[in-house]
Scaffold this active site. Structure first.
Site, short mmCIF file in Angstrom:
data_model
loop_
_atom_site.label_atom_id
_atom_site.label_comp_id
_atom_site.label_asym_id
_atom_site.label_seq_id
_atom_site.Cartn_x
_atom_site.Cartn_y
_atom_site.Cartn_z
CE LYS A 9 -13.94 6.14 -4.96
NZ LYS A 9 -13.97 5.08 -3.95
CD GLN A 93 -2.07 -1.04 -4.02
OE1 GLN A 93 -1.35 -1.19 -3.03
NE2 GLN A 93 -2.30 -2.00 -4.89
CB ALA A 94 -5.96 5.51 -0.79
N GLY A 95 -8.56 3.69 -2.06
CA GLY A 95 -10.03 3.72 -2.16
C GLY A 95 -10.54 5.13 -2.36
CG LEU A 96 -8.76 8.23 -0.80
CD1 LEU A 96 -7.51 9.00 -0.33
CD2 LEU A 96 -10.00 8.75 -0.05
N GLY A 97 -10.12 6.83 -5.27
CA GLY A 97 -10.44 7.04 -6.70
C GLY A 97 -9.44 7.90 -7.45
N GLY A 98 -8.21 8.00 -6.97
CA GLY A 98 -7.22 8.88 -7.60
C GLY A 98 -6.99 8.55 -9.07
N GLY A 99 -6.75 7.28 -9.38
CA GLY A 99 -6.50 6.87 -10.77
C GLY A 99 -7.71 7.12 -11.65
CB SER A 101 -10.01 11.43 -9.90
OG SER A 101 -9.99 12.82 -10.03
CG ASP A 133 -14.78 3.72 -8.64
OD1 ASP A 133 -15.89 3.12 -8.63
OD2 ASP A 133 -13.91 3.56 -7.76
O1 C5P Z 1 -13.76 -1.34 -13.03
P1 C5P Z 1 -12.42 -1.44 -12.44
O2 C5P Z 1 -11.36 -1.81 -13.47
O3 C5P Z 1 -12.00 -0.26 -11.63
O4 C5P Z 1 -12.47 -2.66 -11.42
C1 C5P Z 1 -11.31 -3.23 -10.87
C2 C5P Z 1 -11.66 -4.57 -10.27
O5 C5P Z 1 -12.44 -4.38 -9.08
C3 C5P Z 1 -12.50 -5.47 -11.14
O6 C5P Z 1 -11.71 -6.23 -12.02
C4 C5P Z 1 -13.20 -6.33 -10.11
O7 C5P Z 1 -12.33 -7.34 -9.64
C5 C5P Z 1 -13.43 -5.36 -8.97
N1 C5P Z 1 -14.77 -4.74 -9.01
C6 C5P Z 1 -15.88 -5.49 -8.71
N2 C5P Z 1 -17.12 -4.90 -8.74
C7 C5P Z 1 -17.25 -3.58 -9.02
C8 C5P Z 1 -16.12 -2.81 -9.32
C9 C5P Z 1 -14.88 -3.41 -9.29
O8 C5P Z 1 -15.80 -6.70 -8.43
N3 C5P Z 1 -18.47 -3.05 -9.02
#
Ligand code: C5P
Length: 276
Positions: A9, A93-99, A101, A133
């Protein structure tokens, strides 16, 4: 056996509104799935097994795929084991939501293999426990997401669009980028107005996580500038980085520094009765 695409994404805009008392951040973002995809092959098995084409991907229980499968078994009462082969193309670690997805795709797969599948809305609700995500991937692929990301409003597909994805060598962990963010420094844009403008064809691409990511990795400034100099119309970091997406026609050929990860893709959507 079931074989499914697991798409990346991008965030066409990403607004962070405030830090919440539970440690998460309230956000508002326009998410879009793209044709850069991993692939999952899932079958019922005697024991749980996960294999990945990329040896750097952890296949132990901390992989979000196992978090998703364990959650499904716990919520549905199913006890079956699964063998999963993951073909990895989406950088980490790219911000592309791979994990995320992969987790959503695994949920869809095990539900398809179950004798009594649960509804998609139930799967989507459960998936929020795996990560913020993950529920997005149960939309049609274009959605306005709010809350910590798990409140998903499916939107009609956007106009077809080619997009280039670039990622420098290093990545950034999402929690570190959020921790670096200073909400008081952000431009107080109204996200609903941003969405309305976007849908009316007056696209404004922005990402409130770009500045904190650059503070953590200053070389991203030069990386972005170099991408912009290739002539793209829009160059923006996706999610918490460090991948950038580029929209519009590239006017110059690609220099050596971008040979690390670059991929041409396009927006994709799914029909709600099928996976991607
Ligand atoms: O929900 P997820 O486990 O993917 O989030 C990983 C980390 O990213 C959270 O522990 C938090 O530190 C940060 N996060 C956040 N606000 C969001 C989503 C993620 O601070 N809306």
């Amino acid at each position: 056996m079931i074989s499914l695409a697991s798409p990346a994404k991008i965030n066409l805009f990403l607004r962070i509104l405030r830090r919440r008392s539970d440690g998460y951040h309230e956000l508002a973002s326009l998410f879009q799935t793209i044709s850069l995809c991993d692939r999952l092959h899932v079958s019922l098995s005697e024991v749980d097994e996960l294999h990945c084409s990329d040896a750097s991907v952890p296949t132990c229980r901390k992989n979000l795929i196992w978090k998703a499968v364990d959650l499904y078994r716990q919520k549905s009462g199913n006890r079956f084991c699964v063998k999963i082969d993951l073909e990895k193309n989406i950088p980490m670690q790219a911000g592309l939501g791979g994990g995320s997805s992969n987790a959503a795709t695994a949920l869809w797969a095990v539900n398809s293999l179950a004798k009594t599948p649960v509804s998609m809305s139930e799967l989507q609700a459960w998936s929020a426990e795996v990560g913020s995500d993950v529920p997005f991937f149960f939309s049609s692929g274009t959605a306005y997401c709010t809350g910590r990301g798990e409140q998903v409003q499916t939107l009609p597909s956007l106009a077809p669009q080619e997009v280039w994805i670039f990622k420098p060598k290093g990545g950034l962990p999402t929690p570190a980028v959020y921790q670096q963010l200073k909400v008081e420094d952000l431009i107080p844009r109204d996200p609903i107005a941003c969405l309305d403008e976007f849908l009316a064809g007056k696209e404004s691409y922005f990402n409130d996580l770009e500045a904190p990511a650059i503070q953590l990795m200053p070389s991203l400034t030069g990386f972005k500038a170099a991408l912009s100099s290739l002539g793209f119309q829009h160059v923006l970091m996706s999610g918490s980085g460090t991948a950038f997406f580029c929209i519009g026609e590239r006017k110059k050929s690609m220099p050596q520094e971008f040979k690390d990860f670059h991929q041409s893709a396009c927006f994709i959507n799914r029909r709600l009765i099928e996976w991607y």
